[in-house]
Design an enzyme around this catalytic site. Sequence first.
Site, PDB file in Angstrom:
ATOM      1  N   ASP A  35    -116.239  -5.428 -50.319  1.00 46.76           N
ATOM      2  CA  ASP A  35    -116.852  -4.933 -49.078  1.00 46.76           C
ATOM      3  C   ASP A  35    -115.835  -4.902 -47.939  1.00 46.76           C
ATOM      4  O   ASP A  35    -116.057  -5.484 -46.871  1.00 46.76           O
ATOM      5  CB  ASP A  35    -118.045  -5.818 -48.707  1.00 46.76           C
ATOM      6  CG  ASP A  35    -118.937  -5.179 -47.648  1.00 46.76           C
ATOM      7  OD1 ASP A  35    -118.910  -3.940 -47.518  1.00 46.76           O
ATOM      8  OD2 ASP A  35    -119.676  -5.915 -46.957  1.00 46.76           O
ATOM      9  N   LYS A  58    -121.175 -18.764 -39.177  1.00 48.26           N
ATOM     10  CA  LYS A  58    -122.047 -17.702 -39.680  1.00 48.26           C
ATOM     11  C   LYS A  58    -123.386 -18.335 -40.068  1.00 48.26           C
ATOM     12  O   LYS A  58    -123.433 -19.215 -40.930  1.00 48.26           O
ATOM     13  CB  LYS A  58    -121.387 -17.034 -40.895  1.00 48.26           C
ATOM     14  CG  LYS A  58    -122.154 -15.871 -41.489  1.00 48.26           C
ATOM     15  CD  LYS A  58    -121.349 -15.263 -42.642  1.00 48.26           C
ATOM     16  CE  LYS A  58    -122.064 -14.112 -43.311  1.00 48.26           C
ATOM     17  NZ  LYS A  58    -121.248 -13.526 -44.416  1.00 48.26           N
TER      18      LYS A  58
END
Length: 314
Positions: free
Chosen positions: A148, A13
């Site tokens: 989330d 990422k």
Amino acid sequence: AYDKKSHRKLAIKIQHRGLRETSRGDIYALVSVVRLAERIFPDFSYGWLADEIAPHLPRELDFINEGKNAERAAAHLKLTKLDCIVPKIIWENTTPRVLVMEFEEGFKATDTGAMAEVNIRRRDVANLISSVFSSQVFGGPSGWVHCDPHPANVLVRRNNKTGKPQLVLLDHGLYRELDNEFRLRYAHLWKSLMLADLSGIKHACQDLGVGDAYPLFAAVILARPFDEVIERAKKGSLSQNTVSTASKADQVVMRGYAQRYLVQIFELLATLPRQMLLLLKMNDCLRHIDYSLGSPTNTMVVCGRYAAQKVYKD
């Protein structure tokens, strides 16, 4: 990507250049506009929104922090014995802007077609997801909660050893730590909601600072009309079968609630403990997954069970 030495598959990422620096200006602008609006318009009461966003965004953009969040979540999930995997962080290659972890296969938690292909039941998936997040809220020594859980962050695959679903939990940037006093109050609320204990619901909501708006708050938490809770209270039955799953009719009614009571809902949000706000976001994400799966299991009962365990334990 692949590790050159071990040849293990990796997920990397990478943060866009300048994103963290730009976000500081965005936060400053947001807070400044909200504060100005509060001074000009006395009835403007949305400062809580800026207060909640401002401290969390920088932490989300720090991948070292995300890696630590992931490891803490993995340690808790290991204690629960629930079948949920958190990808292992490769610290030697991780920096504040680059996060490297082991690659874990899986498909989105809303991909019912993929579930059918690997022969896992949607009911088992829904039950596992609800159990994982309820355990984060109510279980363990501290409430360390992933806030989330949209479908791309909650992957599912078949555990070939058990033949049942296994979760892969991704994106650990946004977490909220809940103190024990808040968790206990919230647990009392969920237990009362599951049992349709109207007096208990009112008392638990008052402990959370809601006051007389407790029917509206209960409807927000459950995403179903408070009338449903009243009907269960009249029946006086505590069996799981009397606690219905959310229906499409409930969704229609709740959309009407949102339009009719929008101002009251925002006023309610301004009075809630700050720990509650990200939990509402988490609940909304989980509700979307549950609806996409066809609400095959009663997630309210699952959550209520974990809440009851917290109440009786403490």
